[in-house]
Design a protein around this motif. Structure first.
Motif, short mmCIF file in Angstrom:
data_model
loop_
_atom_site.label_atom_id
_atom_site.label_comp_id
_atom_site.label_asym_id
_atom_site.label_seq_id
_atom_site.Cartn_x
_atom_site.Cartn_y
_atom_site.Cartn_z
N HIS A 1 53.29 -42.17 23.79
CA HIS A 1 53.45 -42.85 25.07
C HIS A 1 52.10 -43.05 25.76
CE1 HIS A 1 57.76 -43.28 25.29
NE2 HIS A 1 57.87 -42.06 24.78
N PHE A 2 51.21 -42.11 25.60
CA PHE A 2 49.85 -42.27 26.12
C PHE A 2 49.18 -43.47 25.47
CE2 PHE A 2 47.06 -40.02 28.89
CZ PHE A 2 47.76 -38.91 29.32
N MET B 1 49.68 -31.06 22.68
CA MET B 1 50.24 -32.31 23.13
C MET B 1 51.24 -32.75 22.06
SD MET B 1 48.21 -35.79 24.13
CE MET B 1 47.07 -34.84 25.09
N SER B 2 52.47 -32.96 22.45
CA SER B 2 53.47 -33.37 21.47
C SER B 2 53.21 -34.79 20.99
CB SER B 2 54.88 -33.26 22.07
OG SER B 2 55.05 -34.25 23.06
N THR B 3 53.70 -35.10 19.81
CA THR B 3 53.50 -36.44 19.24
C THR B 3 54.14 -37.52 20.10
OG1 THR B 3 53.36 -35.49 17.03
CG2 THR B 3 53.83 -37.85 17.16
N PRO B 4 55.38 -37.35 20.57
CA PRO B 4 55.94 -38.40 21.45
C PRO B 4 55.12 -38.62 22.72
CG PRO B 4 57.68 -36.95 20.69
CD PRO B 4 56.37 -36.34 20.26
N PHE B 5 54.59 -37.53 23.28
CA PHE B 5 53.77 -37.65 24.48
C PHE B 5 52.50 -38.46 24.18
CE2 PHE B 5 50.61 -36.05 27.54
CZ PHE B 5 51.29 -36.27 28.73
N LEU B 6 51.85 -38.17 23.06
CA LEU B 6 50.65 -38.90 22.66
C LEU B 6 50.98 -40.36 22.40
CD1 LEU B 6 47.66 -39.01 21.89
CD2 LEU B 6 48.31 -38.27 19.58
N SER C 1 43.18 -39.54 29.47
CA SER C 1 44.07 -40.16 30.46
C SER C 1 43.50 -41.45 31.05
CB SER C 1 44.39 -39.17 31.58
OG SER C 1 43.22 -38.82 32.27
#
Length: 152
Positions: A62-63, A55-60, A24
């Motif tokens: 966006h990270f 951790m979902s791929t879309p979340f990663l 993060s």
């Protein structure tokens, strides 16, 4: 055996917490390539998955995008307005291309510093041969206002 299992579980939680904090707080600072930066983030996400922190791929994705500097803002807008969903590998490829584009767009600059001859004060340090020195090539610079000598 039960006590050892409990210690392993608690150490896994601490390790997962450490990895989450690291992920993060990651920002792309150009100390390495964008590929290396994204690969490091993917690696941390994979380690978290092994620790049962999914951790979902879309979340990663966006990270990853949020970790990029403002120079990548047009790229981020393009991604957000694009209807198709990219895989993490496509994002990686596109970011590398964007990095190359930004490198070519970046103009090189040199700063030139000049002194106005009318307002300059003559340099106050004067090289002198050191008197009591064994080495013939040693000089010291004396500031005329100070009695302190700087030996180089």
């Amino acid at each position: 055996m039960k006590a050892i299992d409990e210690q392993i579980v608690s150490s896994d939680k601490v390790f997962a917490n450490t990895l989450m904090k690291k992920l993060s707080s990651m920002t792309f600072d150009r100390s390495r390539t964008v590929r290396e930066h994204i690969m490091k983030m993917i690696d941390i996400a994979a380690k978290l998955k092994l620790l049962e922190v999914d951790m979902s791929t879309p979340f990663l994705m966006h990270f990853v995008l949020n970790s990029l500097p403002t120079k990548y803002d047009p790229f981020k807008i393009s991604y957000n307005t694009h209807k198709d969903k990219w895989s993490i590998n496509e994002l990686l490829t596109m970011c590398v291309q964007e990095e190359e584009k930004l490198k070519h767009e970046m103009s090189e600059s040199v700063n030139l510093v000049t002194r106005d001859k009318k307002n300059t004060i003559k340099d106050k340090s004067v090289p002198m041969k050191k008197k009591n020195c064994l080495d013939k090539d040693t000089y010291c610079f004396c500031n005329r206002r100070d009695t302190e000598r700087k030996i180089f």
